[in-house]
Every structure is written in C-alpha cells, then in structure tokens.
Design a protein around this motif. Structure first.
Motif, PDB file in Angstrom:
ATOM      1  N   MET A 161       0.866  -1.186   0.000  1.00  0.00           N
ATOM      2  CA  MET A 161       0.000   0.000   0.000  1.00  0.00           C
ATOM      3  C   MET A 161       0.896   1.227   0.000  1.00  0.00           C
ATOM      4  N   ASP A 162       0.786   2.023  -1.050  1.00  0.00           N
ATOM      5  CA  ASP A 162       1.621   3.220  -1.167  1.00  0.00           C
ATOM      6  C   ASP A 162       0.724   4.377  -1.564  1.00  0.00           C
ATOM      7  N   CYS A 163       0.337   5.230  -0.646  1.00  0.00           N
ATOM      8  CA  CYS A 163       0.815   5.319   0.714  1.00  0.00           C
ATOM      9  C   CYS A 163      -0.285   5.833   1.634  1.00  0.00           C
ATOM     10  N   VAL A 164      -0.037   5.749   2.926  1.00  0.00           N
ATOM     11  CA  VAL A 164      -0.989   6.221   3.938  1.00  0.00           C
ATOM     12  C   VAL A 164      -1.221   7.720   3.795  1.00  0.00           C
ATOM     13  N   THR A 165      -0.175   8.476   3.519  1.00  0.00           N
ATOM     14  CA  THR A 165      -0.295   9.934   3.429  1.00  0.00           C
ATOM     15  C   THR A 165      -1.288  10.350   2.356  1.00  0.00           C
ATOM     16  N   LEU A 166      -1.181   9.744   1.183  1.00  0.00           N
ATOM     17  CA  LEU A 166      -2.110  10.086   0.101  1.00  0.00           C
ATOM     18  C   LEU A 166      -3.515   9.613   0.421  1.00  0.00           C
ATOM     19  N   TRP A 167      -3.609   8.431   1.031  1.00  0.00           N
ATOM     20  CA  TRP A 167      -4.905   7.891   1.447  1.00  0.00           C
ATOM     21  C   TRP A 167      -5.577   8.845   2.438  1.00  0.00           C
ATOM     22  N   LEU A 168      -4.823   9.301   3.442  1.00  0.00           N
ATOM     23  CA  LEU A 168      -5.376  10.227   4.435  1.00  0.00           C
ATOM     24  C   LEU A 168      -5.761  11.566   3.820  1.00  0.00           C
ATOM     25  N   THR A 169      -4.996  12.012   2.838  1.00  0.00           N
ATOM     26  CA  THR A 169      -5.318  13.267   2.154  1.00  0.00           C
ATOM     27  C   THR A 169      -6.729  13.217   1.581  1.00  0.00           C
ATOM     28  N   ASN A 170      -7.103  12.064   1.048  1.00  0.00           N
ATOM     29  CA  ASN A 170      -8.445  11.921   0.465  1.00  0.00           C
ATOM     30  C   ASN A 170      -9.530  12.032   1.536  1.00  0.00           C
ATOM     31  N   PHE A 171      -9.323  11.410   2.696  1.00  0.00           N
ATOM     32  CA  PHE A 171     -10.285  11.535   3.799  1.00  0.00           C
ATOM     33  C   PHE A 171     -10.348  12.981   4.302  1.00  0.00           C
TER      34      PHE A 171
END
Length: 169
Positions: free
Chosen positions: A79-89
């Motif tokens: 999974m790359d990456c948590v930072t981008l995933w969190l940005t969406n939330f």
C-alpha cells in the motif's frame, strides 16, 4: 488478520523502493495498492514515474479510500501510501481532523481483517518544518496519529533514513 509491516520516513528517503523490494522478495505476483488521487500534472508525472519502477510481475489496484472493498486474501500487498490515502479523507471531510481520523481508522479496521501480508508506506511529517498554516498543521497531526495507530498494530516497523532502513519494531 493481516501481517503488517510499516515503512516510514521522510520525503525521498527510499521508503517506496525498500517496500517494493520487500514485496518482490515475498511474492512472484505482488499487489501494488495505489491510494493517490491525481490532483495536478506534476503529481500525474510522479505517479507515472512510480509505475515505471514496477515490472509485469505486479498487479496494480487503484483505490482512493475504500481499501476493504477489494479482496486481497492470500496476497502480498504494498500500500503506497498512507499519506495520500489520508489526504483523500481529509479533503473529503472539508479538513475536519476528527472526522477524517475516525473515518480512516474505521476503514483501516475493516481492511486489515483480511488474511494478507501487508507492507504499508507512510511519511513522517512531524520530523520536518512546523507547518505555517492551520490546515497543514491539522494534516500533520492526522498523519502522526494515524501512523501511531498503524504502528501499534504492526508486526514490524522500519524507518528509512537517507536510503538506509532502520528496524524500529
């Protein structure tokens, strides 16, 4: 439950390369779980560069938020990456820190119920310059709290420093 390895560090520290090598050593057909939302042309070029780093062995899955809707049972997943995933939330919550954190934690809980080997890349934002703007400070807090949450449940944690992996847990 997923077996989780968290790979963290600063920008351009070698996190993605280290995680990719780890996944390739564990599977002949690893899954690359991309969480990016393409915001502009510069970011699109970054995504293309990352894609070019992977060969035909990789199965690519793109998912901005709902990771748990995909079946990764029995797979090695990067999974790359948590930072981008969190940005969406964070963006979708209109920058409401608590709402974004709770939504991300709820989705993470569902996601890691799968029996998979999960390698997760994230950023250590709190080790850099203190953000000047309120929204950036809130995001740094969100990132730090989610990193702690993931690290607590991880089987292994690596910190990348200037391309050198240091095992933390």
């Amino acid at each position: 439950m997923a077996k989780i390895t968290l790979v963290t560090g600063g920008a351009r520290s070698g996190k993605s390369s280290f995680a990719q090598q780890m996944a390739e050593a564990k599977s002949e057909r690893p899954v690359y779980l991309a969480t990016a939302r393409i915001w502009d042309e510069d970011f699109a070029q970054r995504v293309k560069r990352h894609q070019a780093d992977r060969d035909e062995r990789w199965v690519n899955v793109e998912e901005e938020k709902q990771l748990s809707k995909h079946d990764f049972s029995g797979k090695v997943v990067l999974m790359d990456c948590v930072t981008l995933w969190l940005t969406n939330f964070f963006h979708d919550s209109e920058y409401k820190l608590d709402e974004a954190l709770e939504a991300a934690k709820a989705e993470w809980k569902l996601f890691i119920q799968q029996d998979m080997e999960l390698i997760v890349v994230t950023n250590e934002l709190g080790m850099g310059v203190h953000p000047e703007h309120e929204v950036a400070r809130k995001f740094a807090d969100l990132q730090g709290w989610m990193n702690q949450h993931i690290a607590k449940g991880a089987d292994a944690v690596y910190l990348l420093v200037s391309g050198i992996p240091v095992k933390i847990k």
